[in-house]
Write an enzyme that holds these catalytic residues in place. Structure first.
Site, PDB file in Angstrom:
ATOM      1  N   HIS A 102      41.695  38.130  52.433  1.00 52.18           N
ATOM      2  CA  HIS A 102      41.011  38.021  51.626  1.00 52.18           C
ATOM      3  C   HIS A 102      39.224  38.134  50.718  1.00 52.18           C
ATOM      4  CE1 HIS A 102      41.822  37.161  47.180  1.00 52.18           C
ATOM      5  NE2 HIS A 102      40.466  36.438  47.227  1.00 52.18           N
ATOM      6  N   ASP A 181      48.280  28.138  38.836  1.00 47.00           N
ATOM      7  CA  ASP A 181      46.835  29.264  38.995  1.00 47.00           C
ATOM      8  C   ASP A 181      47.078  29.942  37.851  1.00 47.00           C
ATOM      9  OD1 ASP A 181      44.032  29.652  39.932  1.00 47.00           O
ATOM     10  OD2 ASP A 181      45.658  31.570  40.569  1.00 47.00           O
ATOM     11  N   ARG A 188      40.795  30.035  31.315  1.00 45.84           N
ATOM     12  CA  ARG A 188      39.356  29.993  32.151  1.00 45.84           C
ATOM     13  C   ARG A 188      38.695  31.750  32.032  1.00 45.84           C
ATOM     14  NH1 ARG A 188      39.723  30.102  38.175  1.00 45.84           N
ATOM     15  NH2 ARG A 188      37.708  30.181  37.965  1.00 45.84           N
ATOM     16  N   SER A 203      41.411  28.393  43.659  1.00 48.07           N
ATOM     17  CA  SER A 203      42.371  29.035  42.168  1.00 48.07           C
ATOM     18  C   SER A 203      42.698  30.164  43.902  1.00 48.07           C
ATOM     19  CB  SER A 203      41.155  30.303  41.809  1.00 48.07           C
ATOM     20  OG  SER A 203      42.325  31.912  40.848  1.00 48.07           O
ATOM     21  N   LYS A 207      46.296  30.606  45.702  1.00 48.95           N
ATOM     22  CA  LYS A 207      47.335  31.540  46.308  1.00 48.95           C
ATOM     23  C   LYS A 207      47.586  32.692  47.294  1.00 48.95           C
ATOM     24  CE  LYS A 207      44.814  34.084  43.208  1.00 48.95           C
ATOM     25  NZ  LYS A 207      44.060  34.759  42.071  1.00 48.95           N
TER      26      LYS A 207
END
Lengths: 457, 457
Positions: A102, A181, A188, A203, A207
């Site tokens: 990621h 999330d 947010r 967050s 995931k």
């Protein structure tokens, strides 16, 4: 004192028929700087996801967290509660150690396009769920969709089957993963509570954990083109995410890498696919190749395919030279109904109708190419989304000709704009010119990789 | 750069069809500790009152204000914006300088019941709008409604007429005054954002300014039975409110007064009316009389009825001795359809069916009578509301027999409970016993009045 206690357990904060007392107490407790219990965090996430806790209480708590922070334990609890709020991808049918990767998002960051086929060619199964782009950073799914015919919306069974058959698949992230999330992020986004390290870490990791991989490699970007602007906060975010991942039983490693100028030369969907293909052919730009080697060798090590990082680099390097990595990309594209010819020759990716040079304003050395400004210019050319449902021009973007450290003469081309929209070209050209900082001296270059968490493997 | 600017004024935070960008920027600006402009504060209050700005953005801003505070200028802007959000009471038809009085709320605080007829008897017109009680502090309107027949819901014209005719009226606060404050307060109440000094000051002063008086006298309570627990914060609140009032063109004075033990001896609606009548008869408890003299003399001075505070005290004292103040209370009650005989003899106010003593647990000197615990016990006996729509028992409450500094023998009555509800009496008795702190030494007493803002008049 039992009767007294009973008398006093009254709801002092009632809206309609629902007692908000518990959530009120949670907000108050955090506001006073006290640590929330696991039960309180679960109550918040479960109640908010179910719609029992209203947005106005959730946003008050989020702002409180912005100011008071969360302890490591609270952050892990928040992450796990969000991760548990929906389905978890079942990857157990795929043999081997699945490694996910990621990036926190950067301009021109096409490492996933390179890494997925590259590590898959090394025998690491890659079941990648990826997002679409928003704002000035692009999404891997958008990039792949610039390949004619490519389908990123795969049904879960087909996704697993493809990973088992070809070793890799890249699909869009499903809304069934970590719905808490998703709901919290939307809140947010409109309440100025995005940039809080525990909330960002929670967050991302919720995931990743729900996505089911056994190990996770994180690329935390720092610089003007990234979400994190300073190195200290980036390492803090990296350490927080690594700690969450390890506590959740997923071996997790993070690299903190520079995003002061775009990665490689291409910014924009089809333009980036083309650069990724060049890289898989062994002809990629130095910074992109180096980052893919650094991240890829960690992935190989975590997957048990290399005993150390050096061996990992050697394996990856061989796969680029032998053409096996490119071959894997071709298989992946074909499996997802895309035109595999994009890996072989030019002319199969969409091309912009307007291609226009941006000349240098001064003579000298390029001191910096402001990634944030290049990203914004590319978005305005049509490569990115201003809003979630904006259409994008897959052919649009910017190809840099000069990067930091390069010599440039006034009037010489620094970058090339690709777009389908004549409007605002003059203004966008000015943004690009402003992104190029030109000075007399040859600049000292920023490092590409600032460090790893943990420091060694 | 005009075309560029145009391109960039896009809405990046959209929910449904509405762009939340402006409010998002306001939250972010305050979160970063920067000062909001008058226009931004007006935008927030107008948008929130109209329902264009959602609760979740308003609560995020409120929590940000809790942490970052507001400057004096911002606080005045917020107050004026809330004050301007609805109607303003038109008191100009009433001749003379109208003086309003407000207490931040305490246990056994019946000063308004004494002060309204007292200063009216001195020729100061008093057009008082008052609230109902919530939690452990009582409301003036509830107290007056314990007088059989008393009507507190007067139509505005009749209210003005009564003040012009009899010199005084006490009515319920109308929802048309400062509706923004009403809406914001309800949100603060469920998001743990009540106890912020600029928000408290803005809430109180917006209503006082909208209520239309020419001058305002504030009683800021400090102690365990009050909203403010420490002296420093109380003075800060007092200074903030005085500054707002003066900037809004209303001469404003605040006293900071003690609320560590209840004021006087009676706590509960009819019980407090009875004590107020005794006080107007010149036989009131020392602390209550002293506080009425202190506040009342400031009111007379601001109304131009006394050249200095000493003269004011002399005038008030004479009105108590002569019976003229009590006579004015009788006229006020009669004008609002209440039974005026309550000012003359016992037996016309509601009386509780259960009256039970609370014996002292130890022998010694009463060190303190915890006002917060007494207030809670009185509420549980039926004198106060747990929730906005709870019914109350107008006859219920507590009459103290002993206060701080008094000598007490174990088993001797310290207080008497009045209620119509047998349930939980044992538990409530224990709360009252816990409220009495008994020790060996004669204690040093807390001051009743800590100071005035400004320091002199």
């Amino acid at each position: 004192m039992a009767p007294n206690t009973q008398v006093l357990t009254i709801c002092l904060s009632r809206i309609g028929d629902v007692c908000r007392m518990r959530m009120y107490d949670i907000i108050l407790k955090k506001r006073e700087g006290r640590e929330l219990t696991t039960g309180e965090i679960k109550h918040f996430i479960a109640g908010y996801t179910a719609g029992d806790i209203p947005d106005y209480q959730a946003s008050a708590l989020l702002m409180t967290i912005y100011f008071q922070g969360l302890s490591d334990r609270e952050t892990v609890d928040l992450t796990m509660a969000m991760s548990d709020s929906g389905e978890r991808a079942a990857l157990s049918a795929i043999p081997g150690i699945k490694v996910d990767k990621h990036s926190t998002g950067g301009v021109g960051d096409k490492t996933t396009l390179v890494l997925v086929p590259l590590v898959a060619a090394a025998g690491v199964p890659v079941a990648k769920m990826s997002g679409r782009g928003l704002g000035h950073t692009g999404g891997t799914v958008d990039k792949l969709e610039s390949i004619p015919g490519f389908k990123a919306e795969l049904e879960h069974g087909k996704f697993i089957e493809q990973v088992s058959m070809t070793g890799a698949a890249v699909v869009t992230q499903t809304g069934h993963l970590a719905p808490a999330d998703k709901k919290l992020y939307a809140l947010r986004d409109v309440t100025a509570t995005v940039d809080s390290i525990p909330l960002i870490a929670g967050s991302i990791m919720s995931k990743k954990i729900a996505a089911g991989a056994d190990a996770i490699v994180l690329d935390v970007k720092v610089g003007n083109g990234a979400f994190m602007r300073d190195i200290e906060s980036s390492f803090k975010l990296a350490r927080t995410m690594v700690s969450i991942g390890n506590l959740a039983g997923r071996r997790t490693v993070a690299l903190v890498t520079g995003m002061d100028q775009p990665l490689g030369y291409a910014v924009g969907n089809a333009l980036e696919v083309k650069e990724a293909v060049e890289t898989l052919r062994g002809r990629g730009p130095g910074d992109l190749v180096e980052l893919c080697m650094a991240l890829g060798s960690v992935m190989l090590l975590l997957a048990g395919k290399a005993g150390n990082l050096e061996t990992g680099r050697k394996i990856l390097s061989d796969l680029l030279v032998s053409g096996k990595a490119l071959e894997k990309f071709k298989d992946l594209i074909a499996a997802q109904e895309g035109d595999p010819r994009v890996t072989m020759e030019d002319g199969f990716l969409p091309v912009a109708t307007i291609i226009e040079d941006v000349p240098a304003s001064y003579t000298g050395y390029v001191q910096a190419v402001h990634a944030g400004k290049i990203g914004r210019a590319a978005m305005l050319l049509g490569a990115g989304r201003e809003k979630k449902d904006s259409p994008i021009d897959l052919s649009a973007g910017i190809v840099l000709r000069k990067k930091a450290g390069d010599r440039v003469v006034a009037g010489e081309t620094t970058a090339v704009m690709h777009t389908g929209d004549k409007q605002n070209l003059t203004a966008i050209k000015k943004i690009i010119q402003k992104a190029y900082e030109i000075g007399e001296k040859k600049p000292e270059l920023q490092p590409l990789i600032y460090g790893m968490v943990p420091e060694s493997l």
